[in-house]
Design an enzyme around this catalytic site. Structure first.
Site, mmCIF file in Angstrom:
data_model
loop_
_atom_site.group_PDB
_atom_site.id
_atom_site.type_symbol
_atom_site.label_atom_id
_atom_site.label_comp_id
_atom_site.label_asym_id
_atom_site.label_seq_id
_atom_site.Cartn_x
_atom_site.Cartn_y
_atom_site.Cartn_z
ATOM 1 N N ASP A 215 -12.106 -6.419 -1.717
ATOM 2 C CA ASP A 215 -12.845 -7.693 -1.729
ATOM 3 C C ASP A 215 -14.186 -7.492 -1.042
ATOM 4 O OD1 ASP A 215 -12.358 -9.039 1.329
ATOM 5 O OD2 ASP A 215 -10.898 -7.546 0.691
ATOM 6 N N GLU B 266 0.831 -1.198 0.000
ATOM 7 C CA GLU B 266 0.000 0.000 0.000
ATOM 8 C C GLU B 266 0.872 1.257 0.000
ATOM 9 O OE1 GLU B 266 -3.908 -1.610 2.432
ATOM 10 O OE2 GLU B 266 -2.123 -1.042 3.560
#
Length: 226
Positions: free
Chosen positions: A193, A12
């Site tokens: 997700d 990230e």
């Protein structure tokens, strides 16, 4: 404005670094961080680690060393609502714990001595609303020390927080650290997700394989508009 940006994982952080101009690597109490400019703002990006303890500790480290006017927690999150799709961007208006209970006489999710819901920086939320696209959602994110993967786990979160839009492992703990230090806080997360709606383990792996740089670039736009 001085803005601290915290993300849980190296991958990230790696997606955030290209957004920084005139970047320098610095050390905060043995932790690697990166400083520079985004628009007219001085920024510092640092990995906070996964989970509530690591993220809170490193939020304190950033506050102590960098003295930010605002901390933004960025990264990925699991969708906790049918309206949240892979790639959806969430600007949180509140953060709360989905795995905290302090015993009889207390409410689920309420950490003793703290608000049940941590309110995000109004300046960030309003700036994002005024520049919002159809891909941005606003609402509650819930945090706990587990990767949510099963439908019953999502249902449990929704029983206690029917308005929850996403779940992660760091937002509420960083919010608590910032609240305790009096530093405004914001959460901008992209959905990687959708637990309970599909095979979210495969979704999560495929999300990273598809290199979601464009979703993290929205952080730059948000900062530039502040």
């Amino acid at each position: 404005m001085k803005i601290g940006i915290l993300a849980a994982m190296d991958k990230e952080v790696a997606l955030l670094l290209p957004l920084i101009e005139n970047m320098s690597e610095v050390d905060f109490d043995g932790r690697k961080a990166y400083t520079g400019k985004v628009g007219n703002h001085e920024v510092c990006v640092m990995k906070c680690g996964i989970g509530k303890v690591s993220s809170a500790l490193n939020a304190y480290r950033m506050i102590d060393a960098f003295h930010p006017d605002l901390i933004i927690n960025s990264g990925v999150a699991g969708g906790a609502d049918a309206s949240m799709k892979v790639g959806s961007l969430l600007v949180a208006t509140e953060a709360a714990y989905h795995d905290v209970w302090c015993g009889p006489g207390t409410k689920w999710g309420h950490m003793d001595g703290m608000p049940k819901r941590f309110v995000m920086s109004p300046a960030v939320v309003e700036s994002c609303r005024s520049n919002a696209s159809n891909d941005i959602r606003f609402g509650l994110i819930c945090s706990g020390d587990r990767f949510i993967s099963r439908v019953e786990e999502v249902e449990f979160i929704k029983e206690n927080y029917p308005d929850a839009l996403a779940c992660d492992m760091e937002s509420a703990s960083i919010a608590q650290a910032c609240y305790d230090c009096g530093v405004p806080f914001a959460v901008v997360r992209v959905v990687s997700d959708t637990p309970g709606q599909a095979d979210n383990i495969s979704q999560y792996k495929n999300f990273w394989n598809e290199a979601p740089e464009k979703t993290f670039k929205s952080i730059k736009s948000i900062i530039e508009n502040l």
